[in-house]
Write a protein that holds these residues in place. Sequence first.
Motif, PDB file in Angstrom:
ATOM      1  N   ASP A  92       8.057   5.791   7.754  1.00 26.01           N
ATOM      2  CA  ASP A  92       7.410   4.481   7.781  1.00 26.01           C
ATOM      3  C   ASP A  92       8.049   3.584   6.720  1.00 26.01           C
ATOM      4  OD1 ASP A  92       5.735   5.203   9.794  1.00 26.01           O
ATOM      5  OD2 ASP A  92       3.871   5.122   8.639  1.00 26.01           O
ATOM      6  N   PRO A  93       8.113   2.276   6.989  1.00 29.31           N
ATOM      7  CA  PRO A  93       8.741   1.386   6.018  1.00 29.31           C
ATOM      8  C   PRO A  93       7.997   1.377   4.691  1.00 29.31           C
ATOM      9  CG  PRO A  93       7.581   0.128   7.725  1.00 29.31           C
ATOM     10  CD  PRO A  93       7.591   1.550   8.163  1.00 29.31           C
ATOM     11  N   SER A 146       0.824  -1.214   0.000  1.00 26.22           N
ATOM     12  CA  SER A 146       0.000   0.000   0.000  1.00 26.22           C
ATOM     13  C   SER A 146       0.863   1.272   0.000  1.00 26.22           C
ATOM     14  CB  SER A 146      -0.932  -0.009   1.227  1.00 26.22           C
ATOM     15  OG  SER A 146      -2.042   0.819   1.040  1.00 26.22           O
ATOM     16  N   PRO A 147       1.726   1.436  -1.025  1.00 19.18           N
ATOM     17  CA  PRO A 147       2.661   2.572  -1.006  1.00 19.18           C
ATOM     18  C   PRO A 147       1.987   3.941  -1.037  1.00 19.18           C
ATOM     19  CG  PRO A 147       2.711   1.444  -3.134  1.00 19.18           C
ATOM     20  CD  PRO A 147       1.900   0.587  -2.213  1.00 19.18           C
ATOM     21  N   ASP A 148       0.710   3.990  -1.478  1.00 22.65           N
ATOM     22  CA  ASP A 148       0.025   5.281  -1.576  1.00 22.65           C
ATOM     23  C   ASP A 148      -0.893   5.552  -0.387  1.00 22.65           C
ATOM     24  OD1 ASP A 148      -1.846   3.338  -2.099  1.00 22.65           O
ATOM     25  OD2 ASP A 148      -2.760   4.367  -3.808  1.00 22.65           O
ATOM     26  N   ARG A 149      -0.757   4.769   0.682  1.00 25.59           N
ATOM     27  CA  ARG A 149      -1.667   4.955   1.819  1.00 25.59           C
ATOM     28  C   ARG A 149      -1.513   6.362   2.396  1.00 25.59           C
ATOM     29  NH1 ARG A 149       2.836   2.168   3.291  1.00 25.59           N
ATOM     30  NH2 ARG A 149       3.754   2.563   5.350  1.00 25.59           N
ATOM     31  N   PRO A 150      -2.623   7.093   2.501  1.00 24.89           N
ATOM     32  CA  PRO A 150      -2.532   8.509   2.891  1.00 24.89           C
ATOM     33  C   PRO A 150      -2.137   8.716   4.343  1.00 24.89           C
ATOM     34  CG  PRO A 150      -4.831   7.853   2.576  1.00 24.89           C
ATOM     35  CD  PRO A 150      -3.990   6.704   2.120  1.00 24.89           C
ATOM     36  N   TRP A 151      -2.277   7.676   5.190  1.00 27.47           N
ATOM     37  CA  TRP A 151      -1.955   7.843   6.607  1.00 27.47           C
ATOM     38  C   TRP A 151      -0.496   7.500   6.927  1.00 27.47           C
ATOM     39  CZ3 TRP A 151      -5.576   4.531   4.537  1.00 27.47           C
ATOM     40  CH2 TRP A 151      -5.213   3.190   4.453  1.00 27.47           C
ATOM     41  N   LEU A 179      -0.294  -2.472   7.691  1.00 28.40           N
ATOM     42  CA  LEU A 179      -0.290  -1.125   7.132  1.00 28.40           C
ATOM     43  C   LEU A 179      -1.695  -0.547   6.999  1.00 28.40           C
ATOM     44  CD1 LEU A 179       2.364  -1.825   4.350  1.00 28.40           C
ATOM     45  CD2 LEU A 179       2.743  -0.759   6.582  1.00 28.40           C
ATOM     46  N   VAL A 180      -2.730  -1.401   7.171  1.00 26.52           N
ATOM     47  CA  VAL A 180      -4.125  -0.951   7.087  1.00 26.52           C
ATOM     48  C   VAL A 180      -4.813  -1.339   8.403  1.00 26.52           C
ATOM     49  CG1 VAL A 180      -6.227  -0.976   5.699  1.00 26.52           C
ATOM     50  CG2 VAL A 180      -4.022  -1.410   4.595  1.00 26.52           C
ATOM     51  N   PRO A 181      -4.555  -0.574   9.484  1.00 25.02           N
ATOM     52  CA  PRO A 181      -5.005  -0.996  10.824  1.00 25.02           C
ATOM     53  C   PRO A 181      -6.465  -0.684  11.147  1.00 25.02           C
ATOM     54  CG  PRO A 181      -3.758   1.036  10.975  1.00 25.02           C
ATOM     55  CD  PRO A 181      -3.696   0.623   9.533  1.00 25.02           C
ATOM     56  N   MET A 182      -7.142   0.083  10.304  1.00 23.24           N
ATOM     57  CA  MET A 182      -8.560   0.450  10.505  1.00 23.24           C
ATOM     58  C   MET A 182      -8.768   1.039  11.903  1.00 23.24           C
ATOM     59  SD  MET A 182     -11.285   0.684   8.771  1.00 23.24           S
ATOM     60  CE  MET A 182     -13.035   0.449   8.536  1.00 23.24           C
ATOM     61  N   THR A 183      -7.989   2.066  12.216  1.00 30.43           N
ATOM     62  CA  THR A 183      -8.042   2.669  13.550  1.00 30.43           C
ATOM     63  C   THR A 183      -9.370   3.363  13.829  1.00 30.43           C
ATOM     64  OG1 THR A 183      -6.911   4.591  12.622  1.00 30.43           O
ATOM     65  CG2 THR A 183      -5.550   2.982  13.775  1.00 30.43           C
TER      66      THR A 183
END
Length: 295
Positions: free
Chosen positions: A203-204, A193-198, A276-280
């Motif tokens: 971050d790695p 998910s290299p384009d993740r906005p968060w 990388l997508v923790p759904m916080t």
Amino acid sequence: MKSPPGEVTQAVKDAIDIGYRHIDCAYVYGNEKEVGEAINVKIKEGVVKRKDLFITSKLWNTFHRPDLVKCALQKSLENLNLQYLDLYLIHWPQAYKEGGDNFPSDADGKVQFSDVDYVDTWKALEPLVDEGLTKSIGVSNFNSKQLTRVLEIARIKPVTNQVECHPYLNQQRLKEFCEARGVTITAYSPLGSPDRPWAKPGDPQLMDDPKLKAIADRLGKTVAQVLIRYQIDRGNIVIPKSVNKGRISSNFDVFDFKLSQEDLDLINSFDCNGRLVPMTSSSGHKYHPFENDEF
């Protein structure tokens, strides 16, 4: 197809022309109409028939209540301009408050939850297969305990569990658990998910991993191609995302090589539970899948 609506129609047309046949959609992505437009153009052009395509969509968290499930699926079909789906997934196990925004919030901006049990949601999905609205059903982002609860009551078994899966979170325990029960793994975010906005600075970035670059250079492939092949060679379904025609084409060019067992073992060793997508936004929900160290 978690991509901006304006880019999606052309990206799906390009993907179908290149040879992709599995298109992964979701109501919450907000671009099903654009996906449907592209699909129907390619069917009309004679590039594909409907039966050649495998179209997936997902039930969003605000529609978990059993009386809302069928209408939610029908809305996705209407958006996509299709008569049926090949696969319909419960997008997440946790439900949100019904009847409002996709992320219904209180005055403090905290997402408002619903206490609908995903087991009841599953029971409402099964008749939709009988009615021909979807050929198969499954889940997404379910941990092993949650999947067990569904399997215990299911008349129609989930065919897949779509989860984040890449070398930093290789999901080996969940994969073995699912396979022992006849459930496939579909790997999303296979490129990290290299384009993740968060993402925060520092971050790695999986695609920059020097050990992966070394494997890719030796094989004359890109890192992305190695990451996609990694999932294929493990026996997982894999759904890379891109709206760039060149990368869409490159990501498809993975059928002329295989990774050696040595390469697979090395890549597997990168696992660090690096989600990388923790759904916080769902933190604190009783059905949040990642909060109790479950797999």
